[in-house]
Design a protein around this motif. Structure first.
Motif, short mmCIF file in Angstrom:
data_model
loop_
_atom_site.label_atom_id
_atom_site.label_comp_id
_atom_site.label_asym_id
_atom_site.label_seq_id
_atom_site.Cartn_x
_atom_site.Cartn_y
_atom_site.Cartn_z
N LYS A 1 -64.80 13.76 -67.82
CA LYS A 1 -65.88 14.04 -68.75
C LYS A 1 -67.20 13.60 -68.13
N PRO A 2 -68.31 14.24 -68.47
CA PRO A 2 -69.60 13.70 -68.05
C PRO A 2 -69.73 12.25 -68.52
N GLY A 3 -70.07 11.37 -67.60
CA GLY A 3 -70.11 9.95 -67.92
C GLY A 3 -68.80 9.23 -67.68
N GLY A 4 -67.73 9.99 -67.34
CA GLY A 4 -66.44 9.37 -67.06
C GLY A 4 -66.45 8.60 -65.75
N LEU A 5 -65.50 7.70 -65.60
CA LEU A 5 -65.46 6.79 -64.45
C LEU A 5 -64.42 7.20 -63.42
N ILE A 6 -64.76 7.02 -62.15
CA ILE A 6 -63.82 7.17 -61.05
C ILE A 6 -63.81 5.85 -60.29
N ALA A 7 -62.61 5.31 -60.04
CA ALA A 7 -62.46 4.04 -59.33
C ALA A 7 -61.52 4.25 -58.15
N GLY B 1 -67.58 4.63 -59.69
CA GLY B 1 -68.64 5.60 -59.91
C GLY B 1 -68.53 6.27 -61.25
N ARG B 2 -69.59 6.96 -61.61
CA ARG B 2 -69.64 7.65 -62.90
C ARG B 2 -70.04 9.10 -62.69
N LYS B 3 -69.33 10.01 -63.34
CA LYS B 3 -69.70 11.41 -63.26
C LYS B 3 -71.06 11.61 -63.95
N PRO B 4 -72.03 12.23 -63.27
CA PRO B 4 -73.35 12.42 -63.89
C PRO B 4 -73.25 13.10 -65.25
N SER B 5 -74.03 12.66 -66.19
CA SER B 5 -73.95 13.20 -67.56
C SER B 5 -74.38 14.65 -67.62
N ASN B 6 -75.14 15.13 -66.64
CA ASN B 6 -75.57 16.53 -66.64
C ASN B 6 -74.66 17.42 -65.80
N ASP B 7 -73.52 16.87 -65.34
CA ASP B 7 -72.58 17.64 -64.51
C ASP B 7 -71.49 18.19 -65.39
N CYS B 8 -71.68 19.37 -65.92
CA CYS B 8 -70.73 19.98 -66.84
C CYS B 8 -70.12 21.23 -66.22
#
Length: 261
Positions: free
Chosen positions: A172-178, A254-261
């Motif tokens: 999801k936009p705002g989701g986390l990747i570790a 890291g965090r998926k950019p909120s505008n990356d849909c």
């Protein structure tokens, strides 16, 4: 049990641990890896060591539990762990994971997943699904996942670039990747990155490649470029039975950019 008997038990346990280590080292150094596909080669590598996998790896694969502690798991969220193996990441966050609606453990080795399945059953975890699947072909709806993790798995995925793109797609936009893994720096690392010397870059690249673990200077570059960096650390970790050697590894959140849909 008498006090006199206790040292004998400890000695026996220590001997068993050393014997298990010997069996792992034999697979790492001498047992040929066979198979026509990546999945077959992976299973060939792990099938003989799955039952004693974790003891040795706990002293080699540094930073796994710490990385998981960095993650803020949302209530009723969805977590996908690529290269989950025996479920170490899940059990590092066992209490936190219970508040999630879904946990998906993805791995190409049936032997490792069998160990994970037994442990999950023992703990009666009902929100966990195991997937015998390739991380570069794993399917979930776009923008449906809150957390994606890779723990010492990117270096074992030949088409790792695709697996990162899939992680980005399902997050999801705002989701986390570790991510935590071994790596080597570029010959001329950026000012914000640690610079590894020629010997360290070449020795560890060749040493790990003998077991089909392919270190890359591009992993961190890709992660930093694709995601908004929350936290990133590069370190050196000890290697069992190699007291003078330190293998380079990193932890990335890291965090998926909120505008990356």
């Amino acid at each position: 049990m008498s006090e006199a008997a206790q040292p004998t038990t400890g000695s026996s346990s220590h001997a068993d641990s050393r014997w298990d280590d010997f069996k792992v080292l034999w697979h790492l150094l001498f047992r040929p890896v066979r198979g026509n596909t990546h999945g077959e080669r992976l299973e060939s590598f792990y099938e003989g060591q799955a039952s004693y996998y974790d003891s040795f790896r706990s002293r080699l694969l540094h930073g796994r539990s710490e990385l998981i502690s960095w993650i803020d798991f949302p209530d009723q969220g969805v977590w996908v762990d690529f290269g989950a193996g025996t479920g170490h990441n899940l059990f590092s966050a066992e209490q936190e994971s219970k508040k999630l609606s879904q946990v998906h453990l993805v791995d190409l080795s049936p032997s490792l997943l069998k160990v994970a399945a037994s442990r999950i059953a023992d703990r009666h975890l009902s929100n966990v699904t195991l997937h015998h699947a390739d991380a570069t072909k794993f399917q979930m709806p776009e923008n449906s996942v809150d957390v994606v993790t890779f723990s010492y798995s990117l270096t074992m995925i030949p088409d790792w670039f695709e697996s990162v793109l899939i992680a980005n797609r399902i997050l999801k936009p705002g989701g986390l990747i570790a991510v935590t893994d071994f790596h080597v720096s570029r010959k001329h690392a950026g000012t914000e990155r640690r610079q590894h010397g020629w010997l360290r870059r070449n020795f560890w690249t060749l040493w790990f490649a003998s077991d089909n673990v392919f270190l890359s200077s591009d992993h961190l570059a890709m992660l930093n470029r694709r995601f908004d960096t929350v936290r990133c650390e590069e370190r050196l970790g000890s290697v069992p039975y190699m007291p003078l050697m330190k293998a380079p590894y990193y932890l990335f959140l890291g965090r998926k950019p909120s505008n990356d849909c």
